[in-house]
Scaffold this active site. Structure first.
Site, mmCIF file in Angstrom:
data_model
loop_
_atom_site.group_PDB
_atom_site.id
_atom_site.type_symbol
_atom_site.label_atom_id
_atom_site.label_comp_id
_atom_site.label_asym_id
_atom_site.label_seq_id
_atom_site.Cartn_x
_atom_site.Cartn_y
_atom_site.Cartn_z
ATOM 1 N N THR A 276 0.871 -1.181 0.000
ATOM 2 C CA THR A 276 0.000 0.000 0.000
ATOM 3 C C THR A 276 0.908 1.232 0.000
ATOM 4 O OG1 THR A 276 -0.078 0.258 2.407
ATOM 5 C CG2 THR A 276 -1.706 -1.229 1.426
ATOM 6 N N ALA B 72 3.151 -1.190 4.804
ATOM 7 C CA ALA B 72 2.457 -0.002 5.314
ATOM 8 C C ALA B 72 3.485 1.126 5.351
ATOM 9 C CB ALA B 72 1.912 -0.272 6.713
ATOM 10 N N ILE C 155 7.427 -2.376 6.980
ATOM 11 C CA ILE C 155 7.414 -0.914 7.031
ATOM 12 C C ILE C 155 8.044 -0.345 5.762
ATOM 13 C CG2 ILE C 155 8.148 1.119 8.337
ATOM 14 C CD1 ILE C 155 6.066 -0.839 9.707
ATOM 15 N N LYS C 156 7.261 0.523 5.106
ATOM 16 C CA LYS C 156 7.728 1.115 3.861
ATOM 17 C C LYS C 156 8.266 2.509 4.166
ATOM 18 C CE LYS C 156 5.739 0.953 -0.795
ATOM 19 N NZ LYS C 156 4.449 1.001 -1.508
ATOM 20 N N VAL C 157 9.509 2.749 3.760
ATOM 21 C CA VAL C 157 10.111 4.072 3.980
ATOM 22 C C VAL C 157 10.598 4.610 2.636
ATOM 23 C CG1 VAL C 157 10.871 3.462 6.331
ATOM 24 C CG2 VAL C 157 12.476 3.228 4.435
#
Ligand code: G3P
Length: 217
Positions: free
Chosen positions: A27, A56, A82-84
């Site tokens: 997402t 996310a 975790i998307k950074v």
């Protein structure tokens, strides 16, 4: 190659997960906004449908905020990734989170130099954006090929996640160039099933079968 859905549409994720072919979901803030859902609720719901990794994305822009957001989001479910963003702050956050054994997807990658840094920062996934490069006249698929080549030379464990997929051929080319994963919008995944000769052939088989008057069951 693993198939992820690039979507925050719960109904579509649910329907397509029933195929048994979906390995994960990605997402981003734009997809969450489009879904109209509360972010945390959406990620919670997606994680209850999909067993595989669910990305996310943090929305802070400094390392401290990104790390705090990442730690909070990672508590939603064990399969949250975790998307950074691929900024210096994002890579610092990636290093901290991956040192804490939290899986990280580094997004918004547009060149191989960035991908090298993401691997060094301990990223679980690197997301090169194919379509957005093609949009500006660059060669998105060449980027996939370069990253795969470099990661293989150094045996980096970071998986190459082809993102910003714009059509079925992007999926095929990503597979040919060795991407570990393609994250695919739901409409494109549906198109992957389609070929007019499949429909035409099936019509002919069914009509010939009807002439036999037989039934298997
Ligand atoms: O999830 C990130 C990426 O796949 C976005 O794609 O179509 O907005 O360039 P797009």
């Amino acid at each position: 190659m693993k198939i992820f859905l690039d979507s925050a549409n719960i109904d579509e994720i649910k329907t397509l997960s029933e195929t048994g072919l979906i390995d994960g979901v990605t997402t981003n803030p734009s997809l969450i906004a489009k879904s109209g859902m509360n972010f945390i609720d959406a990620i919670e719901k997606i994680c209850s449908i999909i067993n595989g990794p669910v990305s996310a994305e943090v929305t802070g822009v400094d390392q401290t905020t990104m790390v705090k957001e990442g730690q909070k989001l990672s508590k939603i479910a064990p399969n949250v990734v975790i998307k950074v963003p691929l900024t210096m702050e994002g890579l610092k956050a990636c290093k901290t989170l991956s040192d804490e054994k939290i899986n990280v997807n580094v997004t918004l990658c547009f060149n191989a130099a960035q991908a090298i840094l993401a691997a060094k920062a301990g990223a679980t996934y690197i997301s090169p954006f194919i379509g957005r490069l093609d949009d500006i006249g660059a060669d998105g698929m060449n980027l996939i090929s370069e990253i795969v080549e470099i990661y293989n030379i150094y045996n980096f464990k970071t998986e190459v996640l082809a993102a910003s997929i714009r059509g079925v051929q992007d999926v095929v080319d990503s597979a040919k160039f060795g991407a570990d994963i393609a994250t695919i919008p739901t409409n494109i995944l549906r198109s992957m099933y389609l070929h007019p000769l499949t429909d035409k052939g099936l019509d002919a088989f069914l009509s010939d079968w009807a002439k036999t008057g037989q039934s298997i069951l």
